[in-house]
Design a protein around this motif. Structure first.
Motif, PDB file in Angstrom:
ATOM      1  N   ALA A 177      -5.670   4.631  14.581  1.00  9.19           N
ATOM      2  CA  ALA A 177      -5.905   5.280  13.282  1.00  9.19           C
ATOM      3  C   ALA A 177      -4.637   5.337  12.430  1.00  9.19           C
ATOM      4  O   ALA A 177      -4.735   5.349  11.199  1.00  9.19           O
ATOM      5  CB  ALA A 177      -6.473   6.680  13.488  1.00  9.19           C
ATOM      6  N   ALA A 178      -3.464   5.368  13.053  1.00  8.28           N
ATOM      7  CA  ALA A 178      -2.210   5.371  12.291  1.00  8.28           C
ATOM      8  C   ALA A 178      -2.111   4.106  11.445  1.00  8.28           C
ATOM      9  O   ALA A 178      -1.690   4.153  10.286  1.00  8.28           O
ATOM     10  CB  ALA A 178      -1.018   5.475  13.231  1.00  8.28           C
ATOM     11  N   PHE A 179      -2.522   2.981  12.004  1.00  6.27           N
ATOM     12  CA  PHE A 179      -2.476   1.713  11.278  1.00  6.27           C
ATOM     13  C   PHE A 179      -3.582   1.638  10.232  1.00  6.27           C
ATOM     14  O   PHE A 179      -3.362   1.181   9.121  1.00  6.27           O
ATOM     15  CB  PHE A 179      -2.580   0.543  12.258  1.00  6.27           C
ATOM     16  N   ARG A 180      -4.747   2.101  10.601  1.00  6.68           N
ATOM     17  CA  ARG A 180      -5.869   2.080   9.661  1.00  6.68           C
ATOM     18  C   ARG A 180      -5.592   2.951   8.437  1.00  6.68           C
ATOM     19  O   ARG A 180      -6.018   2.620   7.333  1.00  6.68           O
ATOM     20  CB  ARG A 180      -7.146   2.518  10.365  1.00  6.68           C
ATOM     21  N   ALA A 181      -4.857   4.043   8.614  1.00 11.46           N
ATOM     22  CA  ALA A 181      -4.487   4.899   7.470  1.00 11.46           C
ATOM     23  C   ALA A 181      -3.643   4.122   6.467  1.00 11.46           C
ATOM     24  O   ALA A 181      -3.642   4.418   5.278  1.00 11.46           O
ATOM     25  CB  ALA A 181      -3.731   6.132   7.962  1.00 11.46           C
TER      26      ALA A 181
ATOM     27  N   ARG B 264      -7.613  12.791  20.784  1.00  6.63           N
ATOM     28  CA  ARG B 264      -8.760  12.412  19.939  1.00  6.63           C
ATOM     29  C   ARG B 264      -9.151  13.567  19.023  1.00  6.63           C
ATOM     30  O   ARG B 264      -9.259  14.706  19.437  1.00  6.63           O
ATOM     31  CB  ARG B 264      -9.947  12.033  20.806  1.00  6.63           C
ATOM     32  N   GLY B 265      -9.322  13.256  17.747  1.00  6.75           N
ATOM     33  CA  GLY B 265      -9.732  14.244  16.767  1.00  6.75           C
ATOM     34  C   GLY B 265      -8.590  15.031  16.146  1.00  6.75           C
ATOM     35  O   GLY B 265      -8.770  15.703  15.135  1.00  6.75           O
ATOM     36  N   GLU B 266      -7.401  14.944  16.723  1.00  5.22           N
ATOM     37  CA  GLU B 266      -6.251  15.698  16.204  1.00  5.22           C
ATOM     38  C   GLU B 266      -5.747  15.068  14.909  1.00  5.22           C
ATOM     39  O   GLU B 266      -5.659  13.851  14.790  1.00  5.22           O
ATOM     40  CB  GLU B 266      -5.135  15.688  17.251  1.00  5.22           C
ATOM     41  N   LEU B 267      -5.420  15.922  13.931  1.00  5.69           N
ATOM     42  CA  LEU B 267      -4.871  15.449  12.668  1.00  5.69           C
ATOM     43  C   LEU B 267      -3.393  15.129  12.863  1.00  5.69           C
ATOM     44  O   LEU B 267      -2.648  15.937  13.424  1.00  5.69           O
ATOM     45  CB  LEU B 267      -5.050  16.519  11.585  1.00  5.69           C
ATOM     46  N   ALA B 268      -2.976  13.964  12.418  1.00  7.95           N
ATOM     47  CA  ALA B 268      -1.576  13.549  12.520  1.00  7.95           C
ATOM     48  C   ALA B 268      -1.050  13.278  11.112  1.00  7.95           C
ATOM     49  O   ALA B 268      -1.818  12.969  10.198  1.00  7.95           O
ATOM     50  CB  ALA B 268      -1.453  12.314  13.389  1.00  7.95           C
TER      51      ALA B 268
ATOM     52  N   ARG C  31       0.844  -1.203   0.000  1.00  8.20           N
ATOM     53  CA  ARG C  31       0.000   0.000   0.000  1.00  8.20           C
ATOM     54  C   ARG C  31       0.874   1.245   0.000  1.00  8.20           C
ATOM     55  O   ARG C  31       1.979   1.231   0.522  1.00  8.20           O
ATOM     56  CB  ARG C  31      -0.874   0.034   1.246  1.00  8.20           C
ATOM     57  N   ILE C  32       0.322   2.321  -0.530  1.00  9.00           N
ATOM     58  CA  ILE C  32       0.964   3.632  -0.491  1.00  9.00           C
ATOM     59  C   ILE C  32      -0.124   4.619  -0.082  1.00  9.00           C
ATOM     60  O   ILE C  32      -1.248   4.546  -0.577  1.00  9.00           O
ATOM     61  CB  ILE C  32       1.548   4.017  -1.870  1.00  9.00           C
ATOM     62  N   CYS C  33       0.202   5.525   0.845  1.00 13.30           N
ATOM     63  CA  CYS C  33      -0.797   6.515   1.262  1.00 13.30           C
ATOM     64  C   CYS C  33      -0.118   7.824   1.648  1.00 13.30           C
ATOM     65  O   CYS C  33       1.101   7.900   1.764  1.00 13.30           O
ATOM     66  CB  CYS C  33      -1.653   5.982   2.411  1.00 13.30           C
ATOM     67  N   SER C  34      -0.934   8.836   1.880  1.00 17.51           N
ATOM     68  CA  SER C  34      -0.420  10.164   2.231  1.00 17.51           C
ATOM     69  C   SER C  34       0.149  10.213   3.638  1.00 17.51           C
ATOM     70  O   SER C  34       0.967  11.063   3.954  1.00 17.51           O
ATOM     71  CB  SER C  34      -1.534  11.206   2.119  1.00 17.51           C
ATOM     72  N   GLY C  35      -0.318   9.323   4.511  1.00 12.48           N
ATOM     73  CA  GLY C  35       0.144   9.320   5.897  1.00 12.48           C
ATOM     74  C   GLY C  35      -0.659  10.215   6.817  1.00 12.48           C
ATOM     75  O   GLY C  35      -0.352  10.329   7.997  1.00 12.48           O
ATOM     76  N   LEU C  36      -1.708  10.832   6.299  1.00 11.43           N
ATOM     77  CA  LEU C  36      -2.571  11.677   7.132  1.00 11.43           C
ATOM     78  C   LEU C  36      -3.649  10.828   7.792  1.00 11.43           C
ATOM     79  O   LEU C  36      -4.216   9.936   7.165  1.00 11.43           O
ATOM     80  CB  LEU C  36      -3.251  12.755   6.297  1.00 11.43           C
ATOM     81  N   TYR C  37      -3.909  11.101   9.064  1.00 12.52           N
ATOM     82  CA  TYR C  37      -4.997  10.421   9.757  1.00 12.52           C
ATOM     83  C   TYR C  37      -5.454  11.276  10.931  1.00 12.52           C
ATOM     84  O   TYR C  37      -4.754  12.180  11.373  1.00 12.52           O
ATOM     85  CB  TYR C  37      -4.585   9.024  10.236  1.00 12.52           C
ATOM     86  N   ARG C  38      -6.634  10.986  11.425  1.00 12.21           N
ATOM     87  CA  ARG C  38      -7.185  11.699  12.576  1.00 12.21           C
ATOM     88  C   ARG C  38      -7.263  10.719  13.739  1.00 12.21           C
ATOM     89  O   ARG C  38      -7.827   9.632  13.608  1.00 12.21           O
ATOM     90  CB  ARG C  38      -8.569  12.257  12.239  1.00 12.21           C
TER      91      ARG C  38
END
Length: 149
Positions: free
Chosen positions: A84-88, A52-56, A38-45
């Protein structure tokens, strides 16, 4: 990994890029071969109790599948304290038999509830749990946990 694209087989050095002269340790990347899953932007909340709710932002990120393990490769350091880091990255930690993290403590808030067991390992470096490897100076003695009681 981004240049190679999803599905490509790549060999690359992971980790160990920094020397730690204060500890007398030289950086030693590990060469790993696998397929880009997988390749992704690395952005997650963040979803969990910490921030909680902070954009990382992990920066451009990918998952390397060696056939035995999937390795999250991120370009910007973040503490892996939120599911959420893993789910991203398309990884569902609850569905994995094992999840290995390079983290000291913060993971417990967001990932502790899904852990059936925890095995802590002492790694090399300034965050080691083996204090005998660190060179302390100007420390009053005896002091716990460096010296016996």
């Amino acid at each position: 990994m981004r240049r190679a694209g999803i599905g490509a087989r790549v060999t690359l050095p992971l980790g160990g890029k920094m020397d730690m002269p204060a500890l007398g340790l030289k950086g030693r990347p590990r060469e790993v071969t696998g397929n880009v899953r997988r390749i992704c932007s690395g952005l997650y909340r963040n979803e969990g109790p910490m921030a909680r709710g902070e954009l990382a932002d992990m920066g451009p990120s990918a998952v390397l599948d060696t056939g035995k393990v999937e390795i999250a490769v991120i370009s910007r350091h973040v503490e892996p304290h939120d599911i959420a880091a893993f789910r991203a990255l398309g990884i569902e930690p609850e569905k994995k038999r094992y999840l290995m993290l390079k983290s000291r403590v913060h993971w417990r808030a967001g990932l502790g509830p899904i852990a059936r067991a925890v095995i802590e390992c002492a790694g090399e470096g300034v965050c080691t749990s083996d204090y005998s490897t660190l060179k302390f100076r100007r420390v009053r003695r005896p002091i716990f946990p460096l010296d016996p009681a």
